[in-house]
Design an enzyme around this catalytic site. Structure first.
Site, PDB file in Angstrom:
ATOM      1  N   LEU A 274      -5.229   0.321 -18.456  1.00  0.00           N
ATOM      2  CA  LEU A 274      -5.687  -0.340 -17.226  1.00  0.00           C
ATOM      3  C   LEU A 274      -4.590  -0.375 -16.154  1.00  0.00           C
ATOM      4  CD1 LEU A 274      -8.219  -2.016 -16.204  1.00  0.00           C
ATOM      5  CD2 LEU A 274      -6.860  -4.047 -16.763  1.00  0.00           C
TER       6      LEU A 274
ATOM      7  N   PHE B 126      -8.889   4.079  -7.958  1.00  0.00           N
ATOM      8  CA  PHE B 126      -9.632   4.564  -9.120  1.00  0.00           C
ATOM      9  C   PHE B 126     -10.950   3.809  -9.361  1.00  0.00           C
ATOM     10  CE2 PHE B 126     -10.382   4.407 -13.748  1.00  0.00           C
ATOM     11  CZ  PHE B 126     -10.488   5.759 -14.035  1.00  0.00           C
TER      12      PHE B 126
ATOM     13  N   TYR C 212     -16.121  10.810 -18.686  1.00  0.00           N
ATOM     14  CA  TYR C 212     -14.734  10.580 -18.238  1.00  0.00           C
ATOM     15  C   TYR C 212     -13.783  10.657 -19.442  1.00  0.00           C
ATOM     16  CZ  TYR C 212     -10.488   8.484 -16.464  1.00  0.00           C
ATOM     17  OH  TYR C 212      -9.163   8.265 -16.137  1.00  0.00           O
TER      18      TYR C 212
ATOM     19  N   ARG D 207      -7.838  14.240   1.841  1.00  0.00           N
ATOM     20  CA  ARG D 207      -7.718  13.465   3.083  1.00  0.00           C
ATOM     21  C   ARG D 207      -6.396  13.743   3.801  1.00  0.00           C
ATOM     22  NH1 ARG D 207      -9.159   7.788   0.512  1.00  0.00           N
ATOM     23  NH2 ARG D 207      -8.175   8.889  -1.223  1.00  0.00           N
TER      24      ARG D 207
END
Ligand code: NAP
Length: 251
Positions: free
Chosen positions: A178, A184, A146, A33
């Protein structure tokens, strides 16, 4: 120093760019982006942006060969771009999601490392940082590809350490638990904000700035110290007992 950060348009990558820029280092920021990279560029002084899909090896080669002179000697490569897609059980996953995680988390990470490592070895100086995850060590339901991709990252780093003996090039896998305030989980849950909010509610999770600080620390230690892997969790996160499924199995 010149610090090349992949996935610098959001989350950890953006915080890492700001942390190093704060100390006067030059940043190369890569992500897809462009407008996000341009807004980062406005915030920090010396920043060269590469709007590019990291999976495009030819694009990477082109951008690397056209870096301005002041940005050509890369001191630190932060392999941060990565993603998780879905949290379903393996039998219910979309195969395209698995492929995309493998493409970005494994293939693209090895591709950019392969392109940048030779110049570091030649100069006998440099540090490669990868963003692994606790998911690469501890399995959890829905972690399937993942977690496996992050186990690859961890083992790749350790094997790089073996190959790079005597070169003075350092390699470190940063393995967070975490962490909130990045995109994410929004990416993982495909825009489902309710799921994101319930995951982080009252969790006191790690923040992108915590990860940036850990990376800044490992890269600024005296050159004779190499942190191989650094696992970090929020204090609120811990371990659960192993799961035992109890039933009479069909004969
Ligand atoms: P994030 O906010 O979603 O950021 C991911 C970054 O990767 C974005 O800048 C994104 O930029 C970039 N990216 C994704 N696909 C790309 C592609 N094909 N080409 C170029 N750039 C791409 O996530 P984050 O939390 O900061 O995560 C960063 C890293 O930490 C990931 O490797 C993740 O697996 C790892 N990690 C995260 C957590 C956590 O809980 N947040 C925990 C452990 C490890 P564009 O979309 O603009 O391309």
């Amino acid at each position: 120093m010149v610090v090349f950060i992949t996935g610098a348009s959001a989350g950890f990558g953006r915080a890492i760019a700001k942390r190093f820029a704060q100390e006067g280092h030059r940043i190369i920021a890569l992500a897809r982006r462009k407008e996000r990279l341009e807004s980062l560029q406005k915030e920090i002084k010396e920043c060269f942006i590469i709007p590019c899909d990291i999976c495009n090896r030819e694009g990477l080669e082109y951008h690397l060969s056209s870096l301005p002179k002041d940005y050509q000697n890369i001191d630190i490569l932060v392999n941060n771009a990565g993603l998780a897609l879905g949290l379903e059980s393996a039998d219910k996953c979309d195969f395209a999601d698995w492929v995309q995680m493998i493409e970005v988390n494994i293939k693209a990470l090895t591709s950019i490392t392969h392109l940048i490592l030779p110049q570091m070895v030649k100069r006998r100086s440099g540090h490669i940082i990868t963003l692994g995850s606790i998911a690469g060590t501890y399995p959890y339901p829905g972690g399937n590809v993942y977690g496996a991709s992050k186990a690859f990252v961890r083992q790749f780093v350790l094997n790089l350490r073996a190959d790079l003996a005597g070169t003075c090039v350092r390699v470190t896998d940063i393995e967070p638990g975490l962490a909130s305030d990045s995109e994410f989980s929004l990416v993982r849950f495909k825009g489902d904000m309710q799921k994101v909010e319930s995951l982080y509610k009252d969790s006191n999770a790690l923040k992108p700035e915590d990860i940036a600080e850990a990376i800044y620390w490992v890269t600024t230690l005296p050159k004779h110290i190499n942190i191989n892997t650094l696992e970090l969790m929020p204090t609120s996160q811990s371990f659960a007992a192993l799961n035992v499924w109890r039933e009479n199995y069909p004969q």
